[in-house]
Design a protein around this motif. Structure first.
Motif, PDB file in Angstrom:
ATOM      1  N   GLU A 576       0.820  -1.212   0.000  1.00  0.00           N
ATOM      2  CA  GLU A 576       0.000   0.000   0.000  1.00  0.00           C
ATOM      3  C   GLU A 576       0.850   1.257   0.000  1.00  0.00           C
ATOM      4  O   GLU A 576       0.517   2.243  -0.654  1.00  0.00           O
ATOM      5  CB  GLU A 576      -0.900   0.025   1.237  1.00  0.00           C
ATOM      6  N   SER A 577       1.944   1.227   0.745  1.00  0.00           N
ATOM      7  CA  SER A 577       2.761   2.424   0.934  1.00  0.00           C
ATOM      8  C   SER A 577       3.902   2.541  -0.064  1.00  0.00           C
ATOM      9  O   SER A 577       4.637   3.531  -0.038  1.00  0.00           O
ATOM     10  CB  SER A 577       3.343   2.432   2.357  1.00  0.00           C
ATOM     11  N   ASN A 578       4.070   1.565  -0.917  1.00  0.00           N
ATOM     12  CA  ASN A 578       5.206   1.561  -1.835  1.00  0.00           C
ATOM     13  C   ASN A 578       4.736   1.319  -3.260  1.00  0.00           C
ATOM     14  O   ASN A 578       4.740   0.191  -3.748  1.00  0.00           O
ATOM     15  CB  ASN A 578       6.220   0.491  -1.412  1.00  0.00           C
ATOM     16  N   PRO A 579       4.298   2.377  -3.952  1.00  0.00           N
ATOM     17  CA  PRO A 579       3.806   2.211  -5.324  1.00  0.00           C
ATOM     18  C   PRO A 579       4.908   1.723  -6.244  1.00  0.00           C
ATOM     19  O   PRO A 579       6.083   2.073  -6.077  1.00  0.00           O
ATOM     20  CB  PRO A 579       3.349   3.621  -5.689  1.00  0.00           C
ATOM     21  N   SER A 580       4.516   0.920  -7.205  1.00  0.00           N
ATOM     22  CA  SER A 580       5.506   0.377  -8.139  1.00  0.00           C
ATOM     23  C   SER A 580       5.946   1.407  -9.166  1.00  0.00           C
ATOM     24  O   SER A 580       7.038   1.316  -9.724  1.00  0.00           O
ATOM     25  CB  SER A 580       4.926  -0.852  -8.856  1.00  0.00           C
ATOM     26  N   THR A 581       5.100   2.404  -9.447  1.00  0.00           N
ATOM     27  CA  THR A 581       5.466   3.477 -10.374  1.00  0.00           C
ATOM     28  C   THR A 581       5.031   4.811  -9.778  1.00  0.00           C
ATOM     29  O   THR A 581       4.059   4.885  -9.025  1.00  0.00           O
ATOM     30  CB  THR A 581       4.791   3.307 -11.748  1.00  0.00           C
ATOM     31  N   ILE A 582       5.768   5.859 -10.118  1.00  0.00           N
ATOM     32  CA  ILE A 582       5.440   7.212  -9.701  1.00  0.00           C
ATOM     33  C   ILE A 582       5.297   8.068 -10.952  1.00  0.00           C
ATOM     34  O   ILE A 582       6.194   8.100 -11.795  1.00  0.00           O
ATOM     35  CB  ILE A 582       6.534   7.815  -8.789  1.00  0.00           C
ATOM     36  N   GLN A 583       4.185   8.764 -11.079  1.00  0.00           N
ATOM     37  CA  GLN A 583       3.983   9.644 -12.220  1.00  0.00           C
ATOM     38  C   GLN A 583       4.922  10.836 -12.114  1.00  0.00           C
ATOM     39  O   GLN A 583       5.027  11.479 -11.072  1.00  0.00           O
ATOM     40  CB  GLN A 583       2.540  10.144 -12.235  1.00  0.00           C
TER      41      GLN A 583
END
Length: 652
Positions: A576-583
């Motif tokens: 939940e706290s660690n997105p696989s990609t960041i825009q």
């Protein structure tokens, strides 16, 4: 939404992840390890002063343990459910163009995207002293969206009136469309006989429909109105109560303001307590109009150094007071009654503006790793104390405490942004609480033991638990001590009673010292030092996986001195706290226009925060000639051009 929003929607359907064009490859400004603020003459935001860390506390305990409950069923002291967007930002109205001007500055978008991807949204308040005299106009000469009117010499604080066009609110809407920001705005309250509701009318039209508007603040620090010369010396909470009613009636009669229940009050700063205003009957009388109850508070001030007002404060002497759990307890304690009252009335309680110290903060304190640790502890303690959220204030170039500072606008082609200590605090909180809105905090510090007994130095090693949907999900553990020898590293053991924990994943917020200001890392990544960031963390991600004793569900996590560890107890909490990609976003546009409004320093003498003072005299980015209508930002043609450049430059 109109204006630019359909264009942005079209661009985002083409590619969700934008490639970022590196601005430049020129060397960064020299970074001095130690310096004296007495000899440094540049802008405060880039002051190289480094203080000495406090010594290791006498009798510091390095072996500590804790027993945890796997579920929250019998846990006392749990907070209300919270979101990862808890620790947002408060941006002075007059400097909104600095952090995101007509070019929708890419580093700002990236910084907000970092938090949105972890927390689901970002909360920003735009207001402060300058909201009180801001006036919405249809247009300004040259097509600019903000300008400074002539100073009223009869006003003892000489606050310049801010003139702005609807383009400011469209700017906010377009930021929201890209990075999920939700806004608090301020209704001018300097003259309740001539209310100016344009910001509410246009703000509702532009921001409310898509869900980007949180509410409208009614008065910024009304307890300081008399001191600022904006009201008679006899101005009291009952006078504020009466004027609040005038505004409520005006909004009720205004058909262009469809939402009637999102006002924010009383936003007092400490001269009055919130109870002073509550005792007037404000909340029950206007409960249908109120969306939030609020305060503003700074732990101390540096006004003597800035303006010769008050008592001199030595940054070195005051530094240790930020580096203990007791600091956060003391900050929140005066508001526990007010937060409980807010909950009893069905209202969220908000810290609308705060930071390390008013009047710009302290060199070597506000911009140190210690301030990042303080910010995390303070935010978590506010959560435990019943706050819905808090906002870290953002000023101009001449403050020490900014979460982020753009370079002077005429240097943007060769300098990048400077990311401050408390931005790391917000990023940490986003991951500690996550995006679900179900996180509940508990302060476990008093339960820490060593060899079965209480720990006298536990104020230097506080621990918080985070329950999510009733299950223990994360732990936050501190070590406030600086010790390069390694002798003060803490071994933190915890047992999850009734749980089944095979291993945990750990991310560290750390630096070589609490006094360090250039080498902060979050899970191995950093935003660098002065003029070093495009808003994206750099470096290799470092996440530790630590095996536990599966028979007893006991885990032992090292806490280097200093650090904060975020410990994930379940794979779900981690994901939940660690997105696989960041825009991220791209543009090749720069703004070299000299384009910031200025505020006379005297307005800050009795005010919290630093709302733009001295930008005309220190590290100026303004064209100071004393003329009215100084150009502030460019028109929307530049916005479309800048966004188009970014869109055409994407790689996918």
């Amino acid at each position: 939404m109109g204006r630019l929003l359909p264009l942005l929607s079209l661009l985002l359907t083409v590619s969700h992840v934008f490639a970022v064009t590196v601005y430049n490859q020129v060397p960064l400004a020299d970074q001095t390890n130690t310096a004296s603020s007495a000899t440094y003459t540049g802008a405060a935001a880039y002051d190289p002063t480094v203080l000495n860390p406090p010594p290791v506390p006498v009798g510091f305990v390095t072996q500590v343990s804790l027993n945890l409950q796997a579920t929250s069923n019998n846990v006392q002291g749990l907070s209300p459910p919270l979101r990862g967007s808890f620790l947002g930002f408060s941006i002075e109205f007059s400097v909104i163009n600095q952090v995101s001007d007509s070019f929708l500055q890419v580093p700002f978008l990236n910084l907000m995207s970092n938090i949105r991807e972890r927390a689901g949204e970002v909360r920003i308040r735009v207001g402060g002293n300058t909201q009180e005299t801001a006036t919405l106009v249809d247009s300004l000469p040259g097509g600019v969206m903000m300008a400074k009117a002539a100073v009223d010499t009869n006003n003892p604080t000489q606050t310049p009136a801010i003139l702005y066009t609807p383009e400011v609110l469209y700017l906010l809407g377009n930021i929201s469309a890209l990075v999920g920001v939700k806004w608090f705005l301020g209704i001018p309250f300097n003259d309740t006989t001539n209310l100016r509701l344009g910001i509410a009318e246009v703000g509702e039209a532009v921001l409310s429909g898509p869900g980007y508007l949180l509410g409208f603040q009614v008065g910024n620090e009304p307890d300081l109105y008399a001191a600022h010369g904006h009201r008679p010396a006899t101005y009291s909470p009952y006078d504020y109560f009466g004027e609040f009613g005038v505004l409520v009636n005006a909004i009720s009669a205004d058909t262009s303001i469809p939402v009637k229940n999102n006002l924010v009050a009383p936003s007092v700063s400490g001269t009055w307590s919130p109870e002073d205003v509550f005792n007037t009957g404000l909340v029950p009388a206007y409960t249908s109009s109120l969306g939030f109850l609020s305060v503003e508070h700074y732990p101390t001030d540096n006004c003597y150094a800035e303006y010769g007002i008050g008592t001199p404060v030595s940054p070195q002497d005051i530094f240790p007071t930020y580096l203990t759990h007791n600091a956060s307890l003391a900050l929140v304690a005066p508001y526990l009654n007010a937060s409980a009252y807010s909950a009893s009335q069905g209202k969220q309680f908000v810290m609308m503006e705060t930071n390390t110290a008013s009047c710009g903060g302290f060199p070597g304190v506000s911009d140190s790793f210690g301030a990042a640790m303080w910010g995390v502890d303070y935010a978590l303690q506010m959560g435990v104390g019943g706050f819905w959220g808090g906002m870290m204030h953002v000023g101009g170039q001449d403050v020490y405490y900014n979460p982020f500072t753009p370079p002077p606008t005429n240097q943007s082609s060769y300098h990048q942004w400077t990311i401050g200590a408390v931005y790391y605090s917000s990023l940490f909180i986003a991951e500690a609480l996550g995006p679900t809105g179900s996180a509940q905090l508990v302060d476990l510090t008093n339960a820490i033991t060593s060899n079965g007994g209480p720990v006298s130095t536990a104020e230097y090693t506080p621990v918080y638990g985070v329950y999510e949907n009733g299950q223990m999900a994360r732990l936050v553990a501190f070590n406030y001590v600086s010790d390069g020898s390694g002798a003060s590293a803490v071994s933190f053991s915890f047992t999850v009673q009734g749980g089944n924990v095979g291993s945990v994943q750990v991310k560290y917020l750390q630096a070589p010292s609490v006094a360090d200001k250039y080498n902060t890392t979050w899970a191995g990544q950093t935003f660098g030092g002065t003029f070093a960031s495009d808003g994206r963390p750099t470096g290799s991600l470092s996440i530790q996986t630590i095996p536990c004793d599966t028979t007893s569900s006991t885990c032992t996590v090292p806490l280097p001195a200093p650090c904060i560890a975020l410990i994930f107890l379940t794979p779900t909490a981690f994901s939940e706290s660690n997105p696989s990609t960041i825009q991220t976003f791209a543009t090749t546009a720069y703004t070299k226009t000299v384009n910031t409004a200025t505020i006379n320093p005297s307005v800050l003498a009795t005010s919290n925060g630093m709302n733009g003072a001295e930008r005309g005299t220190v590290a100026s980015t303004s064209n100071e000639g004393g003329a009215a209508g100084v150009r502030v930002v460019m028109g929307w043609g530049a916005v479309i051009g800048a966004i188009a450049m970014g869109a055409l430059g994407v790689w996918w």
